[in-house]
Design a protein around this motif. Structure first.
Motif, short mmCIF file in Angstrom:
data_model
loop_
_atom_site.label_atom_id
_atom_site.label_comp_id
_atom_site.label_asym_id
_atom_site.label_seq_id
_atom_site.Cartn_x
_atom_site.Cartn_y
_atom_site.Cartn_z
N ARG A 75 0.83 -1.21 0.00
CA ARG A 75 0.00 0.00 0.00
C ARG A 75 0.86 1.26 0.00
NH1 ARG A 75 -3.62 -3.25 3.07
NH2 ARG A 75 -2.54 -2.75 5.02
N ARG A 76 1.96 1.23 0.74
CA ARG A 76 2.86 2.39 0.77
C ARG A 76 3.49 2.62 -0.60
NH1 ARG A 76 4.98 4.22 5.88
NH2 ARG A 76 3.83 3.29 7.62
N LEU A 77 3.90 1.54 -1.26
CA LEU A 77 4.52 1.66 -2.58
C LEU A 77 3.53 2.20 -3.61
CD1 LEU A 77 6.70 -1.55 -3.17
CD2 LEU A 77 7.49 0.81 -2.93
N LEU A 78 2.28 1.79 -3.51
CA LEU A 78 1.30 2.12 -4.55
C LEU A 78 0.51 3.39 -4.25
CD1 LEU A 78 -0.10 -1.48 -5.18
CD2 LEU A 78 1.65 -0.24 -6.47
N ASP A 79 0.75 4.00 -3.10
CA ASP A 79 0.01 5.20 -2.71
C ASP A 79 0.14 6.28 -3.79
OD1 ASP A 79 -1.52 6.90 -1.07
OD2 ASP A 79 0.30 7.81 -0.25
N GLY A 80 -0.99 6.73 -4.31
CA GLY A 80 -0.99 7.77 -5.32
C GLY A 80 -0.79 7.29 -6.75
N SER A 81 -0.57 5.98 -6.94
CA SER A 81 -0.31 5.45 -8.28
C SER A 81 -1.58 5.14 -9.06
CB SER A 81 0.54 4.18 -8.19
OG SER A 81 -0.22 3.11 -7.64
N GLY A 82 -2.70 4.98 -8.35
CA GLY A 82 -3.94 4.57 -9.01
C GLY A 82 -4.06 3.07 -9.17
N LEU A 83 -3.01 2.32 -8.78
CA LEU A 83 -3.05 0.87 -8.88
C LEU A 83 -3.63 0.27 -7.62
CD1 LEU A 83 0.50 0.28 -10.44
CD2 LEU A 83 -1.71 0.34 -11.62
N ARG A 84 -4.20 -0.92 -7.76
CA ARG A 84 -4.84 -1.60 -6.64
C ARG A 84 -4.24 -2.98 -6.42
NH1 ARG A 84 -11.26 -0.19 -7.76
NH2 ARG A 84 -11.04 2.08 -7.65
N ILE A 85 -4.58 -3.59 -5.29
CA ILE A 85 -4.05 -4.90 -4.91
C ILE A 85 -5.19 -5.89 -4.84
CG2 ILE A 85 -2.74 -6.19 -3.18
CD1 ILE A 85 -1.79 -3.42 -2.10
N ARG A 86 -4.98 -7.06 -5.44
CA ARG A 86 -5.94 -8.16 -5.31
C ARG A 86 -5.18 -9.39 -4.86
NH1 ARG A 86 -10.57 -10.81 -6.75
NH2 ARG A 86 -10.33 -12.87 -7.70
N GLN A 87 -5.54 -9.92 -3.71
CA GLN A 87 -4.93 -11.16 -3.23
C GLN A 87 -5.78 -12.31 -3.72
OE1 GLN A 87 -4.04 -11.18 0.90
NE2 GLN A 87 -3.52 -13.35 0.94
N THR A 88 -5.14 -13.33 -4.31
CA THR A 88 -5.90 -14.42 -4.91
C THR A 88 -6.36 -15.40 -3.84
OG1 THR A 88 -3.87 -15.67 -5.40
CG2 THR A 88 -4.68 -14.15 -7.08
N ASP A 89 -5.52 -16.34 -3.47
CA ASP A 89 -5.92 -17.35 -2.49
C ASP A 89 -4.82 -17.55 -1.45
OD1 ASP A 89 -4.02 -18.45 -4.03
OD2 ASP A 89 -5.20 -20.17 -4.73
N GLY A 90 -4.04 -16.50 -1.22
CA GLY A 90 -2.92 -16.61 -0.29
C GLY A 90 -1.64 -17.00 -0.98
N GLU A 91 -1.69 -17.34 -2.28
CA GLU A 91 -0.51 -17.78 -2.99
C GLU A 91 0.03 -16.74 -3.95
OE1 GLU A 91 -1.51 -21.44 -4.82
OE2 GLU A 91 -1.76 -22.51 -2.92
N ALA A 92 -0.74 -15.70 -4.21
CA ALA A 92 -0.29 -14.67 -5.13
C ALA A 92 -1.02 -13.37 -4.86
CB ALA A 92 -0.50 -15.10 -6.58
N ILE A 93 -0.37 -12.26 -5.24
CA ILE A 93 -0.95 -10.93 -5.15
C ILE A 93 -0.87 -10.32 -6.54
CG2 ILE A 93 -0.74 -8.63 -4.15
CD1 ILE A 93 0.61 -10.00 -1.72
#
Length: 227
Positions: A75-93
């Motif tokens: 979240r700190r890295l992406l702050d202000g970038s417009g990008l979002r995070i989706r966690q799949t099933d604990g094995e990938a982001i």
């Protein structure tokens, strides 16, 4: 499409859990650099595949220091970038741009694909695997584009490939669903046993993590029959 070769061999990713990514803290000392390089470093440290479309991998990311949980660090890295995070099933982001970015931006990004040598993970341990990664890219798109049920462009695909000594896909695993059981099955059937056409270079980390996002020009238009 982004291909990465993080150090996830031997099932390190399968031990990842949503709670660990939000609770366990790691010491970070990342310089200001390309976003793809920072995400790759986080993935190696935490033993999780962090996938980002190569179109965003070259965006600048701020320096990151201190002790943080993985999700907090992202979240700190992406702050202000417009990008979002989706966690799949604990094995990938998956790091992605939401559809609200609009077709104009997607079209502009699709017009300037990242060279294989610039993909995060193309260089590891002082070796350059970009040539082979480019070959994997072409084989994957050729395989999916040749299968009507698995043809890309309308779905997000996150998977890991493990290649045997001859350059064939010995194992593949979907890290997240495409949103359709039918497409998931078609993709799995198409890629299992896919032949890259050459053996992987010695020392190339495996598995190879792959992210393919919807939109853009993935497949060439079918040729019209001669009249």
């Amino acid at each position: 499409m982004c291909l990465e070769t993080p150090a996830l061999a031997g099932g390190a990713a399968s031990a990842t859990s949503p709670d660990r990514l939000r609770g366990e803290r790691y010491d970070f000392a990342l310089p200001a650099q390309a976003l793809g390089d920072s995400l790759e470093a986080i993935g190696r440290l935490a033993g999780v595949a962090v996938l980002v479309d190569e179109r965003y991998a070259r965006q600048p990311a701020p320096a990151l220091s201190g002790r943080h949980a993985v999700m907090e660090a992202l979240r700190r890295l992406l702050d202000g970038s417009g990008l979002r995070i989706r966690q799949t099933d604990g094995e990938a982001i998956v790091v992605y741009a939401p559809p609200a970015d609009g077709p104009a931006r997607a079209s502009a990004n699709a017009a300037a694909p990242l060279a294989a040598r610039d993909i995060p993970g193309a260089r590891a341990g002082g070796a350059d695997f970009s040539g082979y990664i480019g070959r994997v890219q072409k084989a994957l798109l050729r395989t999916l584009c040749g299968n009507a049920a698995a043809r890309p462009g309308g779905y997000r695909l996150a998977l890991q490939l493990r290649l045997d000594g001859g350059g064939q896909v010995a194992r593949m695993r979907l890290l997240d669903t495409t949103g359709s059981d039918r497409v998931d099955a078609a993709v799995t059937r198409a890629i299992q046993g896919m032949d890259v056409g050459a053996p992987p270079p010695a020392g190339m980390p495996q598995p190879v993590s792959v992210l393919l996002l919807p939109g853009g020009t993935h497949c060439a238009a079918p040729r019209r029959p001669a009249e």
